[in-house]
Motif scaffolding. Structure first.
Motif, PDB file in Angstrom:
ATOM      1  N   ALA A   1      -8.049 -17.647  -2.314  1.00  0.00           N
ATOM      2  CA  ALA A   1      -9.054 -16.127  -1.628  1.00  0.00           C
ATOM      3  C   ALA A   1      -8.201 -15.449  -0.182  1.00  0.00           C
ATOM      4  N   ARG A   2      -7.568 -14.048  -0.549  1.00  0.00           N
ATOM      5  CA  ARG A   2      -7.639 -13.588   0.926  1.00  0.00           C
ATOM      6  C   ARG A   2      -8.156 -12.532   1.085  1.00  0.00           C
ATOM      7  N   VAL A   3      -7.383 -11.558   2.356  1.00  0.00           N
ATOM      8  CA  VAL A   3      -8.215 -11.051   2.803  1.00  0.00           C
ATOM      9  C   VAL A   3      -7.232  -9.981   3.434  1.00  0.00           C
ATOM     10  N   ILE A   4      -6.764  -7.768   2.617  1.00  0.00           N
ATOM     11  CA  ILE A   4      -5.659  -7.297   2.484  1.00  0.00           C
ATOM     12  C   ILE A   4      -5.930  -6.849   3.641  1.00  0.00           C
ATOM     13  N   VAL A   5      -6.814  -6.347   4.745  1.00  0.00           N
ATOM     14  CA  VAL A   5      -6.068  -4.900   5.761  1.00  0.00           C
ATOM     15  C   VAL A   5      -4.970  -4.021   5.391  1.00  0.00           C
ATOM     16  N   THR A   6      -5.562  -3.024   5.158  1.00  0.00           N
ATOM     17  CA  THR A   6      -4.499  -1.941   5.099  1.00  0.00           C
ATOM     18  C   THR A   6      -4.715  -0.208   5.271  1.00  0.00           C
ATOM     19  N   CYS A   7      -4.143   0.328   6.223  1.00  0.00           N
ATOM     20  CA  CYS A   7      -4.706   1.285   6.295  1.00  0.00           C
ATOM     21  C   CYS A   7      -3.622   2.629   5.763  1.00  0.00           C
ATOM     22  N   PRO A   8      -3.705   3.041   4.733  1.00  0.00           N
ATOM     23  CA  PRO A   8      -2.719   4.120   4.311  1.00  0.00           C
ATOM     24  C   PRO A   8      -4.109   5.485   4.543  1.00  0.00           C
ATOM     25  N   GLY A   9      -3.702   6.083   5.519  1.00  0.00           N
ATOM     26  CA  GLY A   9      -4.431   6.822   6.342  1.00  0.00           C
ATOM     27  C   GLY A   9      -6.044   6.263   6.413  1.00  0.00           C
ATOM     28  N   ARG A  10      -7.228   5.488   6.106  1.00  0.00           N
ATOM     29  CA  ARG A  10      -7.279   5.003   7.258  1.00  0.00           C
ATOM     30  C   ARG A  10      -7.851   3.893   6.599  1.00  0.00           C
ATOM     31  N   ASN A  11      -8.237   3.506   7.745  1.00  0.00           N
ATOM     32  CA  ASN A  11      -8.290   1.410   7.332  1.00  0.00           C
ATOM     33  C   ASN A  11      -9.416   0.878   6.053  1.00  0.00           C
ATOM     34  N   PHE A  12      -8.975  -0.091   5.580  1.00  0.00           N
ATOM     35  CA  PHE A  12      -9.619  -0.921   3.906  1.00  0.00           C
ATOM     36  C   PHE A  12      -9.248  -1.707   4.662  1.00  0.00           C
ATOM     37  N   VAL A  13     -11.201  -2.428   3.295  1.00  0.00           N
ATOM     38  CA  VAL A  13     -10.345  -4.221   3.695  1.00  0.00           C
ATOM     39  C   VAL A  13     -10.149  -5.044   2.095  1.00  0.00           C
ATOM     40  N   THR A  14      -9.879  -5.078   2.029  1.00  0.00           N
ATOM     41  CA  THR A  14     -10.036  -5.626   0.487  1.00  0.00           C
ATOM     42  C   THR A  14     -10.070  -7.363  -0.003  1.00  0.00           C
ATOM     43  N   LEU A  15     -10.703  -8.322  -0.319  1.00  0.00           N
ATOM     44  CA  LEU A  15     -10.752  -9.485  -0.754  1.00  0.00           C
ATOM     45  C   LEU A  15     -10.465  -9.768  -1.805  1.00  0.00           C
ATOM     46  N   LYS A  16      -8.657 -10.161  -2.264  1.00  0.00           N
ATOM     47  CA  LYS A  16      -8.309 -10.824  -3.761  1.00  0.00           C
ATOM     48  C   LYS A  16      -8.643 -12.682  -4.371  1.00  0.00           C
ATOM     49  N   ILE A  17      -9.131 -11.949  -5.172  1.00  0.00           N
ATOM     50  CA  ILE A  17     -10.068 -13.848  -5.141  1.00  0.00           C
ATOM     51  C   ILE A  17      -8.817 -14.029  -6.620  1.00  0.00           C
ATOM     52  N   GLU A  18      -7.595 -15.452  -6.320  1.00  0.00           N
ATOM     53  CA  GLU A  18      -7.385 -15.641  -7.827  1.00  0.00           C
ATOM     54  C   GLU A  18      -8.427 -16.958  -8.644  1.00  0.00           C
ATOM     55  N   THR A  19      -7.557 -17.075  -9.488  1.00  0.00           N
ATOM     56  CA  THR A  19      -8.604 -18.210 -10.259  1.00  0.00           C
ATOM     57  C   THR A  19      -6.893 -19.286 -11.300  1.00  0.00           C
ATOM     58  N   ASP A  20      -7.253 -20.454 -11.517  1.00  0.00           N
ATOM     59  CA  ASP A  20      -6.687 -21.179 -12.822  1.00  0.00           C
ATOM     60  C   ASP A  20      -6.557 -20.477 -14.121  1.00  0.00           C
ATOM     61  N   ALA A  21      -7.658 -19.380 -14.363  1.00  0.00           N
ATOM     62  CA  ALA A  21      -7.520 -19.032 -15.792  1.00  0.00           C
ATOM     63  C   ALA A  21      -6.297 -17.162 -15.609  1.00  0.00           C
ATOM     64  N   GLY A  22      -4.699 -17.241 -14.357  1.00  0.00           N
ATOM     65  CA  GLY A  22      -4.146 -16.412 -14.338  1.00  0.00           C
ATOM     66  C   GLY A  22      -5.036 -14.937 -14.196  1.00  0.00           C
ATOM     67  N   VAL A  23      -6.381 -15.086 -14.285  1.00  0.00           N
ATOM     68  CA  VAL A  23      -6.734 -13.382 -13.541  1.00  0.00           C
ATOM     69  C   VAL A  23      -6.926 -13.294 -12.191  1.00  0.00           C
ATOM     70  N   HIS A  24      -6.854 -12.623 -11.651  1.00  0.00           N
ATOM     71  CA  HIS A  24      -7.576 -12.272 -10.000  1.00  0.00           C
ATOM     72  C   HIS A  24      -8.352 -11.037 -10.435  1.00  0.00           C
ATOM     73  N   GLY A  25      -9.224 -10.760  -9.377  1.00  0.00           N
ATOM     74  CA  GLY A  25     -10.712 -10.395  -8.739  1.00  0.00           C
ATOM     75  C   GLY A  25     -10.139  -9.872  -7.863  1.00  0.00           C
ATOM     76  N   VAL A  26     -10.878  -8.061  -6.855  1.00  0.00           N
ATOM     77  CA  VAL A  26     -10.549  -7.433  -5.845  1.00  0.00           C
ATOM     78  C   VAL A  26     -12.200  -6.741  -5.572  1.00  0.00           C
ATOM     79  N   GLY A  27     -12.273  -7.100  -4.225  1.00  0.00           N
ATOM     80  CA  GLY A  27     -13.817  -6.305  -3.772  1.00  0.00           C
ATOM     81  C   GLY A  27     -12.950  -5.873  -2.540  1.00  0.00           C
ATOM     82  N   ASP A  28     -14.103  -4.795  -2.112  1.00  0.00           N
ATOM     83  CA  ASP A  28     -13.816  -3.816  -0.530  1.00  0.00           C
ATOM     84  C   ASP A  28     -14.882  -5.037  -0.106  1.00  0.00           C
ATOM     85  N   ALA A  29     -14.578  -4.544   1.030  1.00  0.00           N
ATOM     86  CA  ALA A  29     -15.457  -5.026   1.514  1.00  0.00           C
ATOM     87  C   ALA A  29     -15.354  -4.083   3.930  1.00  0.00           C
TER      88      ALA A  29
END
Ligand SMILES: O=C(O)C(=O)C[C@H](O)[C@H](O)CO
Ligand SMILES: [Mg+2]
Length: 403
Positions: A7-35
């Protein structure tokens, strides 16, 4: 069982700041959440990466409720916007994963659609009454059935909700908080004529909303609610700060104007008195700041018992990940009222490709499995974090006030 591998946190600012959590699994799928917590982004990013991510690795991604309880009760220190935004990001990402594995959009996992699409409201604003009404007409022409009206206050240099640019509104615009001046008296003189003129010009059918943004005392808010009654607002929002939930009683005693509150709430406890005593009509808690879909559904279920409907916060400081999650929630929940919607910049839409769509004043989350939104990490990396604060407000004598 899909195990969380990373799981990792991605901070980006495409005009304003956003914090996103990306969770990876061994099932080959990942999920994203806004923080994203506007103006305090890195506090949540650190809370997630330092204190939450280590607890996630190896867990069964399907156990959403158990992980929610673990992060909430297990921290010992409960509630608060930083904690609850972090938990929300995990929760959203896990619903995203569950949906992808099931091959279903998240709204199907939440019980399926309770309506065909979701009514949204847009933000019309202007320096004066006439240009605010002109902006509202622009929304109505695009099919919006509901429009929020905010206009400049004569004698005040600038105020919440009134943009320097017609098409975009981004109040977190400064490396240190901008100081603005507030006058309750001047504000209370302009809002009733704005609503009178708007109702006259726009007719009886369009829903008209207004955000007081916590700047009135309960008795001042009662007066505004009473003054606006003849123009049938859909709601007035954040009429007074809600830390003291009982404060809303006073407004209720004086007016039948519907009341909405809750964009700064982070837990069901912030709304319990308001809901159980029917002191409000709409609860505006968001999926990001109120603990994710798991907790927001609990708030909505309590609200439903008292005929309080939902009206989720949807300003641009909530990322497209939050908007997608909100739309799945809105489509499924029985007591949906309305959803706030502000279009994001093209840069933001490129960083967060999404399946949700707008059509004729309504939105739909789409049919992609999961939340139907992702983060393009290569794009995100091209927009580094830039510190930005919301403004603060002072009364004319210098007293610090609510912005
Ligand atoms: O959209 C609204 O109703 C708001 O009040 C927007 C808030 O000022 C904004 O989300 C603060 O970060
Ligand atoms: Mg608001």
């Amino acid at each position: 069982m899909p195990r969380i591998t990373d799981a990792r946190v991605i901070v980006t600012c495409p005009g304003r700041n956003f914090v996103t959590l990306k969770i990876e699994t061994d099932a080959g799928v990942h999920g994203v959440g806004d923080a994203t917590l506007n103006g305090r982004e890195l506090a949540v990013a650190a809370y997630l990466s330092e204190h939450v991510v280590p607890c996630l690795i190896g867990r069964d991604a399907h156990r959403i409720e158990d992980i929610w309880q673990f992060l909430y009760k297990g921290a010992y220190w409960r509630r608060g916007p930083v904690t609850m935004s972090a938990i929300a990001a995990v929760d959203m990402a896990l619903w995203d994963i569950k949906g992808k594995i099931a091959g279903l959009p998240v709204y199907q996992l939440l019980g399926g659609a309770s309506r065909e699409a979701v009514m949204v409201y847009g933000h019309a604003n202007g320096v004066g009454i006439d240009d605010t009404i002109a902006a509202a007409r622009g929304y109505i022409d695009q099919g919006y059935k509901a429009v929020r009206l905010q206009c400049g206050v004569p004698g005040m240099a600038g105020t919440y909700g009134v943009s320097k640019r017609r098409d975009r509104y981004e109040p977190a615009d400064s490396d240190l908080p901008t100081e603005t001046i507030w006058s309750t008296e001047k504000y209370l003189r302009i809002v009733p004529p704005l609503f009178a003129a708007a109702r006259e010009a726009l007719g009886p059918d369009v829903h008209l909303l207004h955000d007081v943004h916590h700047r009135l005392t309960p008795i001042e808010a009662a007066r505004l609610a009473k003054d606006l009654e003849p123009y049938r607002p859909f709601w007035i929002e954040d009429a007074t700060p809600a830390e003291n939930q009982d404060g809303f009683r006073l407004i209720r005693q004086h007016s039948t104007t519907p009341l909405a509150v809750g964009e700064v709430f982070n837990a069901i406890w912030d709304a319990k008195t308001l809901i159980e005593n029917q002191l409000i009509d709409y609860i505006r808690a968001t999926v990001t700041h109120a603990g994710g879909l798991t907790h927001l559904r609990r708030i909505a279920a309590l609200a439903d018992l008292y005929q309080v409907r939902t009206g989720c916060h949807g300003a641009t400081d909530l990322s497209p990940v939050a908007m997608a999650a909100a739309l799945h929630f809105d489509l499924s929940v029985p007591n949906f009222g309305i959803q706030e919607y502000m279009a994001q910049t093209d840069e933001t839409d490129r960083v967060f490709p999404h399946a949700y769509r707008f059509e004729a004043g309504q939105m739909h989350p789409g049919e992609a499995p999961g939340l139907g939104v992702d983060i393009d990490e290569a794009q995100a990396a091209t927009y580094p974090y830039k510190r930005a604060y919301l403004p603060v407000a002072r009364l004319e004598d210098g007293t610090l006030w609510s912005w």
